[in-house]
Design a protein around this motif. Structure first.
Motif, short mmCIF file in Angstrom:
data_model
loop_
_atom_site.label_atom_id
_atom_site.label_comp_id
_atom_site.label_asym_id
_atom_site.label_seq_id
_atom_site.Cartn_x
_atom_site.Cartn_y
_atom_site.Cartn_z
N GLU A 109 -9.50 -24.51 -24.59
CA GLU A 109 -9.31 -23.94 -23.25
C GLU A 109 -10.69 -23.68 -22.65
O GLU A 109 -11.50 -22.98 -23.25
CB GLU A 109 -8.51 -22.65 -23.33
CG GLU A 109 -8.18 -22.02 -21.98
CD GLU A 109 -7.20 -22.86 -21.18
OE1 GLU A 109 -7.48 -23.11 -19.99
OE2 GLU A 109 -6.17 -23.27 -21.74
N SER A 169 -13.75 -32.81 -25.81
CA SER A 169 -13.02 -32.72 -24.55
C SER A 169 -12.00 -31.59 -24.61
O SER A 169 -11.11 -31.59 -25.46
CB SER A 169 -12.32 -34.05 -24.25
OG SER A 169 -11.64 -33.98 -23.01
N ARG A 228 -9.26 -28.93 -22.37
CA ARG A 228 -8.17 -29.13 -21.43
C ARG A 228 -8.73 -29.47 -20.05
O ARG A 228 -9.78 -28.98 -19.66
CB ARG A 228 -7.31 -27.87 -21.35
CG ARG A 228 -6.36 -27.72 -22.52
CD ARG A 228 -5.54 -26.47 -22.39
NE ARG A 228 -4.38 -26.49 -23.28
CZ ARG A 228 -3.54 -25.49 -23.44
NH1 ARG A 228 -3.74 -24.35 -22.79
NH2 ARG A 228 -2.51 -25.58 -24.26
N GLY A 229 -7.99 -30.31 -19.31
CA GLY A 229 -8.42 -30.69 -17.98
C GLY A 229 -9.64 -31.59 -18.00
O GLY A 229 -10.37 -31.65 -17.01
N ALA A 230 -9.88 -32.29 -19.10
CA ALA A 230 -11.01 -33.20 -19.25
C ALA A 230 -12.35 -32.51 -19.10
O ALA A 230 -13.33 -33.11 -18.66
CB ALA A 230 -10.90 -34.36 -18.23
N PHE A 231 -12.40 -31.24 -19.47
CA PHE A 231 -13.67 -30.48 -19.47
C PHE A 231 -14.42 -30.86 -20.73
O PHE A 231 -14.03 -30.50 -21.84
CB PHE A 231 -13.34 -28.98 -19.46
CG PHE A 231 -14.54 -28.07 -19.34
CD1 PHE A 231 -15.01 -27.69 -18.10
CD2 PHE A 231 -15.18 -27.60 -20.47
CE1 PHE A 231 -16.09 -26.83 -17.98
CE2 PHE A 231 -16.28 -26.75 -20.37
CZ PHE A 231 -16.73 -26.37 -19.11
#
Length: 206
Positions: A14, A54, A56-59
């Protein structure tokens, strides 16, 4: 003296579970350096392997080191997220070994499950509100608090996502000073949600 804060990252973490504590300790370090002192804290990110990770959300982040190659840690922080890659024998053995030498280990959100899998979850803990019932069912020896974070001594657990910032500011106060924690919150323009570190009687969800 500069304390090294190791933040474990894994595929599916996260973003704010990592970025929130990193920003708190990084800002606190800059503030003390600005005052002519050694930086109070140096946060680093560590992964199981050396490639980028990587969330969540490609962060995506590029860790500073791996669990096999890193400087001695003073604090270990375990974020939450999609936990499949975190429930790994090598990772859990590393977490257990770090607990022998660090001043404290902290979790954010479902990072509490890593503590549980490693046999380190205290009798009173917390996690994200949506995962509290599952944490209690998975680790029945732990009672679940509704507070944003629970300080159980050498193990500190925080609720979901933004609660990790409140916990990290608490750790700045605990490891350095309340003055620095308040300065850090002001610098971040963050409304620090402070609370007593002990959960009062009856403040247990499961």
């Amino acid at each position: 003296m500069t304390l090294t804060i190791g933040i474990f990252v894994f595929d599916g973490f996260e973003a704010l579970d990592v970025a929130g504590p990193f920003e708190v300790f990084s800002t606190a370090g800059r503030l003390t350096a600005r005052q002519g002192q050694p930086p109070a804290f140096k946060p680093i990110m560590l992964s199981q392997f050396s490639q980028s990770v990587s969330g969540r959300g490609a962060f995506r982040v590029v860790p500073h080191g791996t669990i096999d190659h890193h400087p001695p840690l003073d604090v270990l922080i375990l974020p939450g997220g999609v936990m499949d890659d975190a429930n790994d024998e090598q990772v859990l053995s590393w977490v257990q070994a770090q607990q022998e030498t660090v001043q404290l280990t902290a979790s954010v959100c479902t990072g509490a499950f890593i503590l549980g899998w490693a046999g380190l979850l205290p009798e009173l803990a917390t996690t994200h509100q949506e995962d509290q019932e599952l944490l209690a069912a998975t680790f029945p020896g732990t009672r679940i608090s509704q507070q944003r974070f629970v300080d159980a001594g050498r193990i500190v657990t925080a609720g979901g996502i933004s609660a990790g910032i409140d916990m990290s500011l608490h750790l700045v106060e605990r490891l350095h000073s309340r003055e620095l924690a308040e300065q850090t919150a002001r610098q971040m323009e963050y409304d620090w949600k402070q609370q007593p570190p002990e959960a009062p009687p009856g403040d247990v969800g499961y």
